[in-house]
Design a protein around this motif. Structure first.
Motif, PDB file in Angstrom:
ATOM      1  N   TYR A 157    -107.012 -43.025  12.162  1.00 63.51           N
ATOM      2  CA  TYR A 157    -107.086 -41.574  11.948  1.00 63.51           C
ATOM      3  C   TYR A 157    -106.850 -40.767  13.225  1.00 63.51           C
ATOM      4  O   TYR A 157    -106.863 -41.304  14.322  1.00 63.51           O
ATOM      5  CB  TYR A 157    -108.492 -41.214  11.432  1.00 63.51           C
ATOM      6  CG  TYR A 157    -108.872 -41.880  10.142  1.00 63.51           C
ATOM      7  CD1 TYR A 157    -108.298 -41.471   8.945  1.00 63.51           C
ATOM      8  CD2 TYR A 157    -109.795 -42.930  10.121  1.00 63.51           C
ATOM      9  CE1 TYR A 157    -108.631 -42.075   7.748  1.00 63.51           C
ATOM     10  CE2 TYR A 157    -110.141 -43.552   8.924  1.00 63.51           C
ATOM     11  CZ  TYR A 157    -109.556 -43.116   7.746  1.00 63.51           C
ATOM     12  OH  TYR A 157    -109.885 -43.723   6.564  1.00 63.51           O
ATOM     13  N   GLY A 158    -106.752 -39.425  13.032  1.00 61.30           N
ATOM     14  CA  GLY A 158    -106.896 -38.506  14.151  1.00 61.30           C
ATOM     15  C   GLY A 158    -108.397 -38.297  14.354  1.00 61.30           C
ATOM     16  O   GLY A 158    -109.132 -38.138  13.386  1.00 61.30           O
ATOM     17  N   ILE A 159    -108.855 -38.325  15.599  1.00 61.80           N
ATOM     18  CA  ILE A 159    -110.292 -38.207  15.893  1.00 61.80           C
ATOM     19  C   ILE A 159    -110.525 -36.986  16.786  1.00 61.80           C
ATOM     20  O   ILE A 159    -109.796 -36.786  17.765  1.00 61.80           O
ATOM     21  CB  ILE A 159    -110.812 -39.488  16.603  1.00 61.80           C
ATOM     22  CG1 ILE A 159    -110.536 -40.735  15.741  1.00 61.80           C
ATOM     23  CG2 ILE A 159    -112.305 -39.362  16.937  1.00 61.80           C
ATOM     24  CD1 ILE A 159    -111.299 -40.805  14.417  1.00 61.80           C
ATOM     25  N   VAL A 176    -107.408 -36.727  19.299  1.00 60.20           N
ATOM     26  CA  VAL A 176    -106.450 -37.778  19.632  1.00 60.20           C
ATOM     27  C   VAL A 176    -106.091 -38.546  18.359  1.00 60.20           C
ATOM     28  O   VAL A 176    -106.950 -38.772  17.503  1.00 60.20           O
ATOM     29  CB  VAL A 176    -107.009 -38.692  20.764  1.00 60.20           C
ATOM     30  CG1 VAL A 176    -108.395 -39.198  20.441  1.00 60.20           C
ATOM     31  CG2 VAL A 176    -106.086 -39.872  21.050  1.00 60.20           C
ATOM     32  N   GLU A 177    -104.803 -38.880  18.223  1.00 63.56           N
ATOM     33  CA  GLU A 177    -104.338 -39.576  17.018  1.00 63.56           C
ATOM     34  C   GLU A 177    -104.446 -41.086  17.207  1.00 63.56           C
ATOM     35  O   GLU A 177    -103.968 -41.625  18.193  1.00 63.56           O
ATOM     36  CB  GLU A 177    -102.885 -39.168  16.714  1.00 63.56           C
ATOM     37  CG  GLU A 177    -102.305 -39.745  15.428  1.00 63.56           C
ATOM     38  CD  GLU A 177    -103.003 -39.267  14.155  1.00 63.56           C
ATOM     39  OE1 GLU A 177    -103.590 -38.169  14.150  1.00 63.56           O
ATOM     40  OE2 GLU A 177    -102.952 -40.007  13.155  1.00 63.56           O
ATOM     41  N   LYS A 178    -105.088 -41.744  16.256  1.00 67.24           N
ATOM     42  CA  LYS A 178    -105.207 -43.198  16.189  1.00 67.24           C
ATOM     43  C   LYS A 178    -105.639 -43.834  17.521  1.00 67.24           C
ATOM     44  O   LYS A 178    -104.921 -44.677  18.082  1.00 67.24           O
ATOM     45  CB  LYS A 178    -103.892 -43.811  15.680  1.00 67.24           C
ATOM     46  CG  LYS A 178    -103.452 -43.211  14.331  1.00 67.24           C
ATOM     47  CD  LYS A 178    -102.418 -44.033  13.627  1.00 67.24           C
ATOM     48  CE  LYS A 178    -101.712 -43.308  12.495  1.00 67.24           C
ATOM     49  NZ  LYS A 178    -102.482 -42.467  11.592  1.00 67.24           N
ATOM     50  N   PRO A 179    -106.822 -43.424  18.049  1.00 66.08           N
ATOM     51  CA  PRO A 179    -107.277 -43.995  19.313  1.00 66.08           C
ATOM     52  C   PRO A 179    -107.835 -45.417  19.135  1.00 66.08           C
ATOM     53  O   PRO A 179    -108.216 -45.790  18.021  1.00 66.08           O
ATOM     54  CB  PRO A 179    -108.428 -43.052  19.702  1.00 66.08           C
ATOM     55  CG  PRO A 179    -108.973 -42.590  18.390  1.00 66.08           C
ATOM     56  CD  PRO A 179    -107.787 -42.482  17.460  1.00 66.08           C
ATOM     57  N   ALA A 189    -113.277 -38.163  11.865  1.00 69.13           N
ATOM     58  CA  ALA A 189    -111.855 -38.377  11.590  1.00 69.13           C
ATOM     59  C   ALA A 189    -111.279 -37.225  10.782  1.00 69.13           C
ATOM     60  O   ALA A 189    -111.920 -36.709   9.861  1.00 69.13           O
ATOM     61  CB  ALA A 189    -111.688 -39.673  10.802  1.00 69.13           C
ATOM     62  N   ILE A 190    -110.048 -36.864  11.121  1.00 67.58           N
ATOM     63  CA  ILE A 190    -109.324 -35.810  10.401  1.00 67.58           C
ATOM     64  C   ILE A 190    -109.068 -36.282   8.971  1.00 67.58           C
ATOM     65  O   ILE A 190    -108.626 -37.414   8.751  1.00 67.58           O
ATOM     66  CB  ILE A 190    -108.002 -35.500  11.137  1.00 67.58           C
ATOM     67  CG1 ILE A 190    -108.332 -34.938  12.531  1.00 67.58           C
ATOM     68  CG2 ILE A 190    -107.124 -34.561  10.320  1.00 67.58           C
ATOM     69  CD1 ILE A 190    -107.138 -34.770  13.443  1.00 67.58           C
ATOM     70  N   ALA A 191    -109.377 -35.407   7.985  1.00 70.60           N
ATOM     71  CA  ALA A 191    -109.378 -35.847   6.587  1.00 70.60           C
ATOM     72  C   ALA A 191    -108.389 -35.103   5.695  1.00 70.60           C
ATOM     73  O   ALA A 191    -108.647 -34.883   4.517  1.00 70.60           O
ATOM     74  CB  ALA A 191    -110.794 -35.754   6.029  1.00 70.60           C
TER      75      ALA A 191
HETATM   76  C1  G1P Z   1    -102.612 -38.555   8.907  1.00 71.88           C
HETATM   77  C2  G1P Z   1    -103.008 -37.746  10.155  1.00 71.88           C
HETATM   78  C3  G1P Z   1    -104.348 -38.235  10.691  1.00 71.88           C
HETATM   79  C4  G1P Z   1    -105.399 -38.159   9.591  1.00 71.88           C
HETATM   80  C5  G1P Z   1    -104.914 -38.962   8.356  1.00 71.88           C
HETATM   81  C6  G1P Z   1    -105.876 -38.842   7.178  1.00 71.88           C
HETATM   82  O1  G1P Z   1    -102.383 -39.897   9.307  1.00 71.88           O
HETATM   83  O2  G1P Z   1    -102.008 -37.876  11.146  1.00 71.88           O
HETATM   84  O3  G1P Z   1    -104.741 -37.446  11.793  1.00 71.88           O
HETATM   85  O4  G1P Z   1    -106.632 -38.660  10.066  1.00 71.88           O
HETATM   86  O5  G1P Z   1    -103.629 -38.502   7.921  1.00 71.88           O
HETATM   87  O6  G1P Z   1    -105.919 -37.557   6.667  1.00 71.88           O
HETATM   88  P1  G1P Z   1    -101.561 -40.974   8.397  1.00 71.88           P
HETATM   89  O7  G1P Z   1    -102.476 -41.379   7.281  1.00 71.88           O
HETATM   90  O8  G1P Z   1    -100.331 -40.278   7.914  1.00 71.88           O
HETATM   91  O9  G1P Z   1    -101.268 -42.110   9.328  1.00 71.88           O
END
Ligand code: G1P
Length: 267
Positions: A157-159, A176-179, A189-191
């Motif tokens: 996820y993005g955190i 940060v994306e996928k740390p 986590a971004i949802a």
């Molecule tokens: C995307 C976003 C990520 C988020 C996730 C779930 O990632 O880039 O930040 O946490 O959706 O909503 P993906 O699932 O496309 O890799």
């Protein structure tokens, strides 16, 4: 917090749904992953209902030439809610998909709702509505739904990095994306639900490829923060669950919950 202004009222939503769905092959060979069934209707129909319930009146679907079934399914609109479609020509990442919405958005603030995840809630106000409310009540240039996630899953996820602490809505000063779990600034986590003012397009233009070599919206929001803009989060509560259909494992889980709901409709 400041009083809501009319120009902070969001009535437009962008639904990125152009991804190839490769993690769900062969199911998604001809059927877009957003149209696979979750109970009696496709996943995306649950999402469209959520968006309409929150008061959105114009929706732009970002699709691809291979996914015109989405346009066939939804058509021009439902009631007074209008639907538009645009085609992402190359899958270069979420920030790139959102950049296709610039003409649709114009000078208005707007929402982004990912087409592959739904959020179950028993709260009075939907998480997505809380994003729109937080945008209206603050000076934030961006608002994002986040969910507490086990540390060993943060690399999916993005955190976000909370500025002070966690609250039902709270400001952040990094993300940060996928740390790697060891480097993650929190477990939030971004949802998949966002609100932005149109300055996000300037930051998307300045975004360079990030995690997985893709243009990540997480990185565009990071540039927004670097410029001194406010970004806030809305936290999902304990009884709110995000169900995503990105992999067979998560799809089966989402489906099982739906089956249980339909066999116990009072829940
Ligand atoms: C995307 C976003 C990520 C988020 C996730 C779930 O990632 O880039 O930040 O946490 O959706 O909503 P993906 O699932 O496309 O890799």
């Amino acid at each position: 917090m400041t009083a809501p202004h009319d120009n902070r009222l969001i009535t437009k939503a962008v639904i990125p749904a152009a991804g190839k769905g490769t993690r769900l092959l062969p199911l998604t060979k001809a059927v877009p992953k957003e149209l696979i069934p979750l109970g009696t209707k496709p996943v995306l129909e649950h999402i469209v209902e959520e968006v309409i319930e929150a008061g959105i009146s114009e929706v732009l679907f970002v699709i691809s030439e291979q996914k015109t079934a989405i346009r066939t399914h939804f058509g021009d609109g439902i009631g007074s809610v209008r639907f538009e479609y645009t085609f992402q020509t190359e899958q270069k990442g979420l920030a790139d998909a959102i950049s296709y919405a610039q003409d649709f958005v114009g000078c208005d603030p707007f929402a982004v709702v990912l087409g592959d995840s739904i959020i179950d809630t028993n709260q009075k106000i939907l998480p997505f509505s809380r994003v729109l409310n937080t945008f209206a009540e603050t000076d934030a240039a961006g608002v994002i739904v986040v969910q507490k996630t086990p540390r060993d899953e943060v690399s999916r996820y993005g955190i976000v990095k909370p500025k002070d602490g966690i609250a039902p809505s709270f400001p952040i000063d990094g993300l940060v994306e996928k740390p790697d779990p060891a480097d993650a600034p929190s477990e939030y986590a971004i949802a998949g639900r966002y609100a932005f003012d149109p300055t996000i397009f300037d930051y998307i233009r300045r975004t360079t490829p990030g995690a997985n070599g893709e243009l990540q919206i997480t990185d565009s929001v990071g540039l927004m923060l670097d410029d001194g803009a406010e970004v806030w989060c809305v936290a999902l509560q304990d009884n709110e669950i995000r169900r995503d259909i990105g992999t067979f494992e998560s799809y089966f889980e989402a489906l099982q919950i739906e089956i249980n709901k339909n066999s116990n409709p009072q829940q």
